[in-house]
Design an enzyme around this catalytic site. Sequence first.
Site, mmCIF file in Angstrom:
data_model
loop_
_atom_site.group_PDB
_atom_site.id
_atom_site.type_symbol
_atom_site.label_atom_id
_atom_site.label_comp_id
_atom_site.label_asym_id
_atom_site.label_seq_id
_atom_site.Cartn_x
_atom_site.Cartn_y
_atom_site.Cartn_z
ATOM 1 N N ASP A 42 -60.998 43.521 -22.856
ATOM 2 C CA ASP A 42 -59.653 42.517 -22.476
ATOM 3 C C ASP A 42 -59.906 42.076 -21.111
ATOM 4 O O ASP A 42 -59.530 40.880 -20.762
ATOM 5 C CB ASP A 42 -58.512 43.509 -22.473
ATOM 6 N N GLU A 44 -62.419 40.687 -19.665
ATOM 7 C CA GLU A 44 -63.068 39.446 -19.796
ATOM 8 C C GLU A 44 -62.361 38.214 -20.394
ATOM 9 O O GLU A 44 -62.408 37.243 -20.030
ATOM 10 C CB GLU A 44 -64.339 39.797 -20.497
ATOM 11 N N TYR A 45 -61.689 39.009 -21.476
ATOM 12 C CA TYR A 45 -60.905 37.869 -22.239
ATOM 13 C C TYR A 45 -59.763 37.283 -21.208
ATOM 14 O O TYR A 45 -59.779 36.015 -21.163
ATOM 15 C CB TYR A 45 -60.214 38.262 -23.142
ATOM 16 N N ASP A 46 -59.295 38.099 -20.376
ATOM 17 C CA ASP A 46 -58.139 37.463 -19.487
ATOM 18 C C ASP A 46 -58.921 36.708 -18.336
ATOM 19 O O ASP A 46 -58.359 35.647 -17.868
ATOM 20 C CB ASP A 46 -57.889 38.900 -18.618
ATOM 21 N N SER A 91 -39.609 30.915 -54.888
ATOM 22 C CA SER A 91 -39.307 32.286 -54.830
ATOM 23 C C SER A 91 -40.166 32.923 -56.202
ATOM 24 O O SER A 91 -40.823 32.219 -56.788
ATOM 25 C CB SER A 91 -37.861 32.867 -54.791
ATOM 26 N N GLU A 122 -51.497 41.488 -54.486
ATOM 27 C CA GLU A 122 -51.323 41.483 -53.145
ATOM 28 C C GLU A 122 -50.117 42.139 -52.506
ATOM 29 O O GLU A 122 -49.225 42.302 -53.519
ATOM 30 C CB GLU A 122 -51.353 40.192 -52.285
ATOM 31 N N LYS A 124 -46.237 42.950 -51.269
ATOM 32 C CA LYS A 124 -45.194 41.785 -50.978
ATOM 33 C C LYS A 124 -44.716 42.183 -49.590
ATOM 34 O O LYS A 124 -44.009 43.425 -49.497
ATOM 35 C CB LYS A 124 -44.091 42.120 -52.225
ATOM 36 N N ASP A 126 -42.651 42.558 -46.433
ATOM 37 C CA ASP A 126 -41.200 42.372 -45.897
ATOM 38 C C ASP A 126 -40.855 41.701 -44.560
ATOM 39 O O ASP A 126 -40.752 42.408 -43.963
ATOM 40 C CB ASP A 126 -40.554 43.843 -46.048
ATOM 41 N N ARG A 145 -38.073 29.211 -44.657
ATOM 42 C CA ARG A 145 -38.010 28.718 -45.994
ATOM 43 C C ARG A 145 -36.930 27.916 -46.151
ATOM 44 O O ARG A 145 -36.566 27.137 -46.941
ATOM 45 C CB ARG A 145 -38.176 29.926 -46.820
ATOM 46 N N GLU A 182 -46.081 35.017 -44.674
ATOM 47 C CA GLU A 182 -45.079 35.917 -44.325
ATOM 48 C C GLU A 182 -45.122 36.226 -42.982
ATOM 49 O O GLU A 182 -46.193 36.648 -42.732
ATOM 50 C CB GLU A 182 -44.924 36.825 -45.245
ATOM 51 N N TYR A 234 -50.434 33.819 -47.905
ATOM 52 C CA TYR A 234 -50.752 33.982 -49.238
ATOM 53 C C TYR A 234 -50.638 32.821 -50.001
ATOM 54 O O TYR A 234 -50.372 32.900 -51.381
ATOM 55 C CB TYR A 234 -49.573 34.958 -49.666
ATOM 56 N N LYS A 303 -50.483 37.589 -59.415
ATOM 57 C CA LYS A 303 -50.645 35.883 -59.520
ATOM 58 C C LYS A 303 -51.872 35.828 -60.497
ATOM 59 O O LYS A 303 -52.835 36.270 -60.031
ATOM 60 C CB LYS A 303 -50.994 35.218 -58.141
ATOM 61 N N LYS A 327 -41.492 45.068 -57.757
ATOM 62 C CA LYS A 327 -40.823 45.636 -56.795
ATOM 63 C C LYS A 327 -40.962 47.482 -56.541
ATOM 64 O O LYS A 327 -40.691 47.887 -57.655
ATOM 65 C CB LYS A 327 -39.219 45.341 -56.550
ATOM 66 N N CYS A 421 -20.272 80.163 -35.611
ATOM 67 C CA CYS A 421 -21.433 80.026 -36.628
ATOM 68 C C CYS A 421 -20.345 80.350 -38.078
ATOM 69 O O CYS A 421 -19.759 81.220 -38.102
ATOM 70 C CB CYS A 421 -22.530 81.224 -36.425
ATOM 71 N N CYS A 424 -21.827 84.072 -39.428
ATOM 72 C CA CYS A 424 -21.536 85.136 -38.787
ATOM 73 C C CYS A 424 -20.437 85.372 -37.995
ATOM 74 O O CYS A 424 -19.974 86.135 -37.554
ATOM 75 C CB CYS A 424 -22.832 85.810 -38.180
ATOM 76 N N CYS A 439 -25.892 79.001 -32.936
ATOM 77 C CA CYS A 439 -25.146 80.266 -33.239
ATOM 78 C C CYS A 439 -25.638 81.432 -32.207
ATOM 79 O O CYS A 439 -27.026 81.421 -32.066
ATOM 80 C CB CYS A 439 -25.449 80.611 -34.759
ATOM 81 N N CYS A 445 -27.019 87.574 -37.158
ATOM 82 C CA CYS A 445 -26.551 86.401 -37.893
ATOM 83 C C CYS A 445 -27.234 86.752 -39.261
ATOM 84 O O CYS A 445 -28.520 86.525 -39.087
ATOM 85 C CB CYS A 445 -26.559 85.403 -37.525
HETATM 86 S S1 IVH Z 1 -45.767 34.130 -53.115
HETATM 87 C C1 IVH Z 1 -45.287 30.649 -55.317
HETATM 88 N N1 IVH Z 1 -46.898 36.338 -52.313
HETATM 89 O O1 IVH Z 1 -41.385 36.977 -51.420
HETATM 90 C C2 IVH Z 1 -44.638 32.024 -54.939
HETATM 91 N N2 IVH Z 1 -44.401 35.684 -51.759
HETATM 92 O O2 IVH Z 1 -39.333 36.919 -53.501
HETATM 93 C C3 IVH Z 1 -44.126 32.051 -53.651
HETATM 94 N N3 IVH Z 1 -43.303 37.392 -50.061
HETATM 95 O O3 IVH Z 1 -39.964 33.828 -50.046
HETATM 96 C C4 IVH Z 1 -44.224 33.403 -52.915
HETATM 97 N N4 IVH Z 1 -45.090 38.542 -49.787
HETATM 98 O O4 IVH Z 1 -41.369 35.545 -48.476
HETATM 99 C C5 IVH Z 1 -45.677 35.382 -52.267
HETATM 100 N N5 IVH Z 1 -47.719 38.024 -51.294
HETATM 101 C C6 IVH Z 1 -46.690 37.167 -51.307
HETATM 102 C C7 IVH Z 1 -45.400 37.595 -50.821
HETATM 103 C C8 IVH Z 1 -44.345 36.768 -50.934
HETATM 104 C C9 IVH Z 1 -43.809 38.470 -49.572
HETATM 105 C C10 IVH Z 1 -42.000 37.080 -50.065
HETATM 106 C C11 IVH Z 1 -41.932 35.362 -49.592
HETATM 107 C C12 IVH Z 1 -41.351 34.825 -50.873
HETATM 108 C C13 IVH Z 1 -40.427 36.082 -51.397
HETATM 109 C C14 IVH Z 1 -40.196 35.836 -53.025
#
Ligand code: IVH
Length: 685
Positions: A42, A44-46, A91, A122, A124, A126, A145, A182, A234, A303, A327, A421, A424, A439, A445
Amino acid sequence: MNDMMSSDSSAENERSGIERLRASINYHSHRYYVLDDPEIPDSEYDKLFRQLEVIETQNPDLITLDSPTQRVGGEVLQNFQSVRHQLPMLSLSNAFSSDEIKEFSLRMQDLLDNAPFLIVAEPKLDGLAISLRYEQGVLVQAATRGDGLNGEDVTHNVRTIRSIPLKLSGLDYPQILEVRGEIFMPKNGFAALNQMQIKKGDKPFANPRNAAAGSLRQLDSKIAASRPLDMFCYGLGFVENEHPHSPVEKTHYAIIQQLGHWGLPICSEVKLLEDWHACISYYDSILSRRAQLAYEIDGVVYKVNDISQQIKAGYIARAPRWAIAHKFPAEEALTTLLNIDIQVGRTGALTPVARLAPVFVGGVTVTNATLHNQDEIDRKNVRIGDTVIVRRAGDVIPEVVSSVLSKRPEHTQAYLIPQHCPICGSLAERINDEAKSRCTGGLYCSAQRKEAIKHFASRKAMDIDGLGDKLVEQLVDAEMIHDIADLFQLSKKQVSSLERMGDKSAENLVDAIESSKNTSLARFIYALGIREVGETTALALANSYKELTAIQAAKIEKLQEVSDVGPIVAHNVETFFAQPHNIEVVEKLLQSGIYWPEVQSKNINEQPLLGKTVVLTGSLSQMKRNDAKARLIDLGAKVSGSVSKNTDMIIAGENAGSKLAKAQQLGIEILDEQGMLTLFNMQES
Ligand code: IVH
């Protein structure tokens, strides 16, 4: 003329020097933040970074948008600009069962005229969706979005996220490239942030997604800069003018790899799969590893891999037909708090337990959840009769998160843990600022006695096969046993007189009690249930003193010389053996025939860590932490929880944090997990 030329060429030199410096900084920061594999220390990077800062301060006209110095934050907006997405941000449709995934696959097969197709799976993630726009390889815009058509311009904040390149690597990227992905906050960063929030008296964030969203929705980019945000890409948005020799790839999987080559962060869990059966195995595998992942996910996404097949499958409303989110079961649900019961533990601690109207959450039906202590009840503001949010994440014990105040019925009352308690009737006290009331009945007890006996019989203690919790309760309630020593007086006849106990089971139990008599000193000490004496401490005491009588006679100061024993544990051990009642029970146990082989003295070759203080930090992947600790103690080490100048060695597992940093600062010997395993193996061979 000459002068002009020389100043021109020196400006040119300056420019190419600065470019080289930036490229080098970008390279190392990609290794650090994206690949998690730094090449240089680190410091060196700094140094490189400071060098660049100096040159830029002297030559402000050379500062460019993609310079790594432009990440630090500081830009403050008056308001957010709206951004119209050139291609809408879509979505996903959701599925919750394997059947729905099979249906998805059949649907695809139909839409693709029975042509074979591969699927990319892949996690999903959060967090929140983001669209990054690169022009000529330079990040020019980042937008949320929003409603899918219009989002908010959060470029100033996104520029502070270290894993997102301000400039793409290589030369073969399209002239305009929109990347979708994401933004999220890793779990450890989230925990640290919340700790800080609490320390500052600010409200903690409810979850990493809220924390990430809250960080991006700041006008002042300094705030985002201070937050541990990260991103995985993604997919693609709008793309124009692809590189003639390197057009954008034609399958989703190859596109993701290509994004990685351009220096964008991609998730290592992305996998190319054959069919929907493989999708289900992928789902199961990720679900089982969910707690170990560094980031929160709420499912997986499948996908269709081939882009021409994606186009053929097409879209419905705002979601592609060629993708689906599988999900995980919801981790939070609403239910009613029916009552609060008090449980009394082995050491007398009173724990309030929420009795809930049955609710399906995190894949199981939950009816109970701990409320920990009075402070937690107050903090969460829960009352009997309330509608509460219940959370069950992964294998974690279910918990009540909070009450929904708008749904609170009339005439509810704040809940107070009883001052006596409930088992007891003895006084319950909160001593020394402890969070829990206890207690004071001790072994008077019956609840405490039951718990002490359950602990004594448990697997890591005396390991009495077949003596489960229910049976202990029956035995105590029937007054067949009062303390742990009474177990060894039980006859088959007595046991078989218990409800639902056959002759054979009774015989098995009495046999198991008999064979548990052959034990080890460490197990025996652990089984006694001395407060805060866990298995490793018991092992350390056994190894150091070798004789029970020596431990019984040891004074606080001497006890503290043992590895794993601090002042509190030493005090607990001393007071335990100062109680006549405890001595009596131990005597009774020994008279009933409990025995263990002599604890062998080890020579120095077997104890290479004798007298050394070792700190274990970070997470281990090949060995359980407690096993590693026990093994270190076995080799003579004193295992301590904090790093100081008295530390001789630290074992740094994955994601080791401040303790590792401190050890580096103090120049302490550092071993990684592999090094530790080698050390262990050396002792075995
Ligand atoms: S693909 C064309 N891939 O999920 C499809 N979405 O419920 C567009 N998300 O708005 C989304 N991980 O925020 C895709 N591996 C992933 C994801 C992902 C999380 C979220 C993303 C999207 C929401 C849809």
